[in-house]
Design an enzyme around this catalytic site. Structure first.
Site, PDB file in Angstrom:
ATOM      1  N   ASN A  13      -1.714  -5.290  -7.561  1.00  0.00           N
ATOM      2  CA  ASN A  13      -3.448  -5.543  -8.255  1.00  0.00           C
ATOM      3  C   ASN A  13      -2.592  -5.608 -10.074  1.00  0.00           C
ATOM      4  O   ASN A  13      -3.857  -4.772 -10.266  1.00  0.00           O
ATOM      5  CB  ASN A  13      -4.274  -5.985  -7.457  1.00  0.00           C
ATOM      6  N   TYR A  25       0.675  -1.410  -0.123  1.00  0.00           N
ATOM      7  CA  TYR A  25       0.210   0.357   0.118  1.00  0.00           C
ATOM      8  C   TYR A  25       0.755   1.182  -0.348  1.00  0.00           C
ATOM      9  O   TYR A  25       1.901   0.979   0.666  1.00  0.00           O
ATOM     10  CB  TYR A  25      -1.074  -0.350   0.931  1.00  0.00           C
ATOM     11  N   HIS A  47     -11.359  -0.327  -3.694  1.00  0.00           N
ATOM     12  CA  HIS A  47     -10.055   1.136  -3.048  1.00  0.00           C
ATOM     13  C   HIS A  47      -8.959   0.159  -2.900  1.00  0.00           C
ATOM     14  O   HIS A  47      -8.026   0.513  -2.053  1.00  0.00           O
ATOM     15  CB  HIS A  47     -10.363   0.981  -0.763  1.00  0.00           C
ATOM     16  N   ASP A  48      -9.082  -1.502  -3.144  1.00  0.00           N
ATOM     17  CA  ASP A  48      -7.775  -2.606  -2.362  1.00  0.00           C
ATOM     18  C   ASP A  48      -7.103  -2.365  -4.345  1.00  0.00           C
ATOM     19  O   ASP A  48      -6.492  -3.268  -4.197  1.00  0.00           O
ATOM     20  CB  ASP A  48      -8.479  -3.631  -2.343  1.00  0.00           C
ATOM     21  N   ALA A  49      -7.067  -1.144  -4.774  1.00  0.00           N
ATOM     22  CA  ALA A  49      -5.940  -1.726  -5.773  1.00  0.00           C
ATOM     23  C   ALA A  49      -5.005  -0.731  -5.463  1.00  0.00           C
ATOM     24  O   ALA A  49      -4.238  -0.173  -6.180  1.00  0.00           O
ATOM     25  CB  ALA A  49      -6.740  -1.106  -7.352  1.00  0.00           C
TER      26      ALA A  49
END
Length: 437
Positions: free
Chosen positions: A315, A267, A309-311
């Site tokens: 990913n 992140y 939102h988890d890109a």
């Protein structure tokens, strides 16, 4: 336990991964370096005779392994430390993402053209595996299986022939990824786990279908149901079938691997890649790069507008196609598309900033312009593409919903995802209109 593993690529041994005093090192074999068509394992591990130390090696090789709770459960199964990348690769590394496999020295990778071994499953056995995966990720320790995929979500490499699901044994390449409903998720800066992400299979299936309808390159995903248990089967874009019908591996790596970022820092707010670094990577390693840069922009816009939102950096991936000159990289099809914003329990923070903002609700027209500038994109062209996207996405979402009535029509979660998309698209168009006044 051996302290060396042979590293295979495209069914050829290319180097040696070793562990000494708890630290990894990797070296390419001289015979691989001498080949005219030799390619590197990673953009972060270029071809050279000198060995790479732990700091250089770990981002790529640890990036092949499951993460979080899955990794801890697998380590318990094998009675090794969950921090021991080498031990986990030794036990799981037979069929990894891309064209990489890790084998004990002296062992040969099976010839995919002649030695494919598949354990075909009936419906009862598939259900049993769905029940077993939360306790034994990757079916770790089952005889003949050495399977690994990155990520914190339960999934399993399988073979699917259009009718039957099977387990790839003894190094046989898998063809699909089976993704059951999410029971727990390592959510972005939120909580370590929440009970059952509602209808995650429907959510991801719908978002993948929507990406396809928007003409994004996307991995083909289909929803399957056995005895009222739903799961996704996602066709692997890093596997191809040759003219003789044999399944072959295609090399790939995610952006964290290519940028030398360890998976636990995927992140941006932990030090992981930001969007400017992602665009610079694509511009640097793909040829011709202009179409690939635009494909990445489309993926970024799509993720923002559906609320994925988890890109994060793992990913997005690069695909090294054997059909392109010198195995030149292209951006991989989109994958792991899930509207996380539809779940109020999960963080509203995006994995990577748009401009200077982590929260989509705070993103103004100027933040998209900041993104364009930092990524080396034309501001007017970025604006034009985004507004076209925002104008077309809501209607396309309704069409995808209507086009698969059995799965999506009347589904409350799909309805909420479409409402969220409509809100985000309307907000984006309105804020650009206000900025123009």
């Amino acid at each position: 336990m051996a302290h060396e593993l042979a590293v295979w690529l495209f069914e050829e041994c290319v180097g040696t991964l070793a562990m000494s005093d708890g630290r990894l090192n990797f070296a390419y074999l001289p015979e691989w370096l001498s080949r005219a068509n030799a390619i590197a394992l990673s953009a972060s591990l270029p071809l050279r005779a000198e060995p790479f130390d732990d700091a250089k090696v770990r981002p790529f090789f640890a990036g092949l392994l499951p993460e979080g709770q899955l990794r801890r459960l697998i380590a318990q199964q094998f009675q090794v430390s969950d921090q021991n990348d080498f031990a986990l690769l030794d036990r799981l590394g037979g069929d990894c993402a891309g064209a990489v496999a890790l084998l004990p020295p002296g062992h040969a990778l099976p010839d995919s053209a002649h030695d494919a071994q598949v354990e075909w499953l009936d419906d009862k056995q598939v259900i049993a595996i769905l029940d077993e995966l939360p306790r034994r990720p990757m079916l770790a320790g089952r005889d003949g299986l050495r399977l690994s995929l990155a990520g914190a979500q339960d999934k399993l490499p399988v073979v699917f022939d259009g009718e039957r699901i099977g387990l790839p044994r003894d190094g046989t390449p898998s063809s699909h990824i089976l993704k059951p409903a999410i029971d727990a998720i390592d959510a972005i800066d939120a909580i370590d786990a929440i009970d059952a992400i509602e209808d995650s299979v429907i959510n991801e299936g719908f978002c993948m279908a929507l990406a396809d309808a928007m003409q994004l390159a996307v991995a083909k995903a289909t929803i399957h149901t056995i005895s009222n248990r739903s799961f996704l089967l996602v066709a692997r874009y890093d596997r191809v079938v040759d003219g003789q019908g044999h399944r072959m591996r295609v090399h790939q790596e995610d952006f964290c691997q290519a940028l030398g970022v360890v998976p636990e820092m995927k992140y941006q707010n932990e030090g992981g890649p930001d969007l400017a670094q992602c665009f610079e990577l694509v511009r640097r390693v793909t040829r011709p790069n202009a179409p690939q840069v635009l494909r990445l922009l489309d993926q970024v816009m799509f993720n923002a507008l559906i609320g994925n939102h988890d890109a994060h950096g793992k990913n997005f991936s690069l695909l090294y196609s054997a059909e392109r000159a010198n195995h030149a990289a292209v951006l991989s099809p989109a994958y792991d598309l899930l509207s996380t914003a539809v779940y109020p329990e999960l963080t509203p923070k995006m994995a990577m900033k748009i401009g200077s903002k982590y929260k989509f609700s705070e993103v103004q027209a100027r933040h998209w312009e900041q993104l364009a500038e930092s990524a080396g994109l034309s501001k007017p062209q970025t604006k034009k593409r985004l507004l076209e996207f925002a104008s077309a996405l809501p209607q396309t979402a309704r069409e995808v919903q209507a086009g698969n009535a059995r799965l999506f029509v009347g589904n409350a979660l799909v309805g909420r995802i479409i409402e969220l998309i409509e809100q985000r698209c309307e907000q984006t168009i309105r804020r650009f209109s206000l900025a123009a006044e």
